[in-house]
Design a protein around this motif. Structure first.
Motif, mmCIF file in Angstrom:
data_model
loop_
_atom_site.group_PDB
_atom_site.id
_atom_site.type_symbol
_atom_site.label_atom_id
_atom_site.label_comp_id
_atom_site.label_asym_id
_atom_site.label_seq_id
_atom_site.Cartn_x
_atom_site.Cartn_y
_atom_site.Cartn_z
ATOM 1 N N HIS A 1 0.836 -1.207 0.000
ATOM 2 C CA HIS A 1 0.000 0.000 0.000
ATOM 3 C C HIS A 1 0.871 1.258 0.000
ATOM 4 O O HIS A 1 0.596 2.206 -0.736
ATOM 5 N N ARG A 2 1.932 1.232 0.802
ATOM 6 C CA ARG A 2 2.839 2.380 0.864
ATOM 7 C C ARG A 2 3.491 2.617 -0.501
ATOM 8 O O ARG A 2 3.594 3.755 -0.970
ATOM 9 N N HIS A 3 3.925 1.535 -1.138
ATOM 10 C CA HIS A 3 4.565 1.664 -2.444
ATOM 11 C C HIS A 3 3.568 2.154 -3.496
ATOM 12 O O HIS A 3 3.933 2.907 -4.396
ATOM 13 N N LYS A 4 2.324 1.758 -3.365
ATOM 14 C CA LYS A 4 1.295 2.209 -4.301
ATOM 15 C C LYS A 4 1.081 3.714 -4.153
ATOM 16 O O LYS A 4 0.947 4.437 -5.147
ATOM 17 N N ILE A 5 1.062 4.206 -2.922
ATOM 18 C CA ILE A 5 0.906 5.638 -2.671
ATOM 19 C C ILE A 5 2.111 6.402 -3.220
ATOM 20 O O ILE A 5 1.952 7.431 -3.890
ATOM 21 N N GLU A 6 3.310 5.888 -2.959
ATOM 22 C CA GLU A 6 4.518 6.543 -3.462
ATOM 23 C C GLU A 6 4.543 6.562 -4.987
ATOM 24 O O GLU A 6 5.025 7.518 -5.591
ATOM 25 N N GLU A 7 4.020 5.515 -5.595
ATOM 26 C CA GLU A 7 3.938 5.469 -7.061
ATOM 27 C C GLU A 7 3.033 6.588 -7.568
ATOM 28 O O GLU A 7 3.358 7.275 -8.541
ATOM 29 N N GLY A 8 1.912 6.791 -6.913
ATOM 30 C CA GLY A 8 0.994 7.864 -7.295
ATOM 31 C C GLY A 8 1.610 9.240 -7.123
ATOM 32 O O GLY A 8 1.425 10.126 -7.966
ATOM 33 N N ILE A 9 2.346 9.411 -6.042
ATOM 34 C CA ILE A 9 3.015 10.688 -5.792
ATOM 35 C C ILE A 9 4.057 10.948 -6.876
ATOM 36 O O ILE A 9 4.160 12.058 -7.408
ATOM 37 N N ALA A 10 4.820 9.926 -7.221
ATOM 38 C CA ALA A 10 5.843 10.073 -8.261
ATOM 39 C C ALA A 10 5.205 10.439 -9.603
ATOM 40 O O ALA A 10 5.729 11.273 -10.345
ATOM 41 N N ALA A 11 4.064 9.840 -9.893
ATOM 42 C CA ALA A 11 3.367 10.156 -11.142
ATOM 43 C C ALA A 11 2.891 11.600 -11.137
ATOM 44 O O ALA A 11 3.013 12.311 -12.148
ATOM 45 N N ALA A 12 2.354 12.056 -10.018
ATOM 46 C CA ALA A 12 1.870 13.437 -9.920
ATOM 47 C C ALA A 12 3.010 14.437 -10.051
ATOM 48 O O ALA A 12 2.870 15.468 -10.723
ATOM 49 N N VAL A 13 4.143 14.141 -9.432
ATOM 50 C CA VAL A 13 5.301 15.028 -9.520
ATOM 51 C C VAL A 13 5.804 15.092 -10.963
ATOM 52 O O VAL A 13 6.123 16.166 -11.474
ATOM 53 N N GLY A 14 5.858 13.946 -11.624
ATOM 54 C CA GLY A 14 6.296 13.916 -13.022
ATOM 55 C C GLY A 14 5.368 14.714 -13.922
ATOM 56 O O GLY A 14 5.812 15.472 -14.784
ATOM 57 N N LEU A 15 4.089 14.575 -13.698
ATOM 58 C CA LEU A 15 3.106 15.305 -14.497
ATOM 59 C C LEU A 15 3.216 16.806 -14.229
ATOM 60 O O LEU A 15 3.173 17.618 -15.157
#
Length: 68
Positions: free
Chosen positions: A16-30
């Motif tokens: 779950h933590r890695h899934k949240i971090e993945e979403g954050i990384a995607a938002a930062v990239g965008l």
């Protein structure tokens, strides 16, 4: 983003933590891409305004009358 997907598979306890971090990384990239796009167009607009200002200044100069 890809890194977090791999971690999610390797470490199911913290998936779950890695899934949240993945979403954050995607938002930062965008966001970074959007900011770069914005800056590019702002620079382009400034260049266009400078060119128009130079053109206007040049057209308002007094031209000498050649009488002789």
């Amino acid at each position: 983003m890809q890194h977090e997907k791999q971690e999610k598979k390797k470490d199911p306890e913290h998936a779950h933590r890695h899934k949240i971090e993945e979403g954050i990384a995607a938002a930062v990239g965008l966001g970074a891409g959007g900011y770069g796009f914005h800056e590019h167009h702002e620079k382009k607009e400034d260049k266009k305004e400078a060119k128009e200002a130079k053109k206007d200044a040049k057209s308002h100069e007094k031209k000498p009358h050649n009488l002789f």
